[in-house]
Design a protein around this motif. Structure first.
Motif, short mmCIF file in Angstrom:
data_model
loop_
_atom_site.label_atom_id
_atom_site.label_comp_id
_atom_site.label_asym_id
_atom_site.label_seq_id
_atom_site.Cartn_x
_atom_site.Cartn_y
_atom_site.Cartn_z
N GLU A 171 3.94 -7.26 -2.10
CA GLU A 171 4.41 -7.96 -3.30
C GLU A 171 3.32 -8.03 -4.36
OE1 GLU A 171 6.22 -11.74 -2.62
OE2 GLU A 171 7.71 -10.91 -1.25
N ARG A 172 2.08 -8.15 -3.94
CA ARG A 172 0.98 -8.21 -4.91
C ARG A 172 0.72 -6.84 -5.51
NH1 ARG A 172 -1.31 -11.63 -1.23
NH2 ARG A 172 -2.65 -10.02 -0.39
N THR A 173 0.82 -5.78 -4.72
CA THR A 173 0.46 -4.45 -5.20
C THR A 173 1.63 -3.73 -5.85
OG1 THR A 173 0.88 -3.49 -3.03
CG2 THR A 173 -1.38 -4.16 -3.51
N ASN A 174 2.86 -4.05 -5.47
CA ASN A 174 4.03 -3.40 -6.04
C ASN A 174 4.92 -4.47 -6.69
OD1 ASN A 174 6.36 -2.08 -6.71
ND2 ASN A 174 6.71 -1.18 -4.71
N PRO A 175 4.86 -4.56 -8.04
CA PRO A 175 5.66 -5.60 -8.70
C PRO A 175 7.15 -5.46 -8.41
CG PRO A 175 4.73 -4.06 -10.31
CD PRO A 175 4.13 -3.73 -8.97
N ALA A 176 7.62 -4.28 -8.09
CA ALA A 176 9.05 -4.07 -7.79
C ALA A 176 9.46 -4.86 -6.56
CB ALA A 176 9.35 -2.59 -7.60
#
Length: 143
Positions: free
Chosen positions: A10-15
């Protein structure tokens, strides 16, 4: 996958924060050179396929609507987007953040969503220059 790994994604992939799921059909409207490419690529990674464009002629699970103040009438854009989603689908309205060209007032988003018959359920930071509002259609029988 562990809860810790989920949070790291969730932190690295905003999607991942937007709740996209593998196999969803996501139709993108309002694409222009100013959109957040990292967010687009992250969504495609999560759903496991390319985003479909404005010419897609079937219903989709989610509409990704990039909208700037100069793009016209937001209510009309939302009403058009409702016609593209399957029952229970959602619209992610992405607008420029405060101070960016094309910024849309939150009160304008809320008013347009209500007029179009949508409920705003979530607002997030969708990237460096974009804010996201999750809009859903009312549940059947709740109009």
């Amino acid at each position: 996958m562990s809860a810790t790994a989920d949070h790291a994604e969730e932190r690295t992939n905003p999607a991942a924060r937007l709740g996209f799921e593998p196999g969803q059909v996501v139709q993108e409207i309002g694409y222009d050179e100013d959109v957040d490419q990292d967010l687009r690529e992250g969504i495609e990674t999560v759903i496991g396929q390319d985003l479909v464009d404005e010419d897609y002629d079937d219903v989709c699970d989610v509409v990704l609507l990039w909208f700037r103040d100069e793009d016209g009438d937001l209510t009309d854009a939302l009403v058009d987007a409702i016609g593209l989603i399957d029952e229970g689908g959602q619209i992610w309205l992405l607008t420029p953040k405060t101070g960016r060209d094309g910024y849309v007032e939150p009160s304008d988003i809320n008013e347009a969503a209500q007029t179009a018959g949508l409920s705003q359920t979530k607002s997030i930071n969708a990237g460096k220059d974009w804010a996201g509002s999750r809009l859903v259609t009312p549940k059947p029988g709740k109009r």
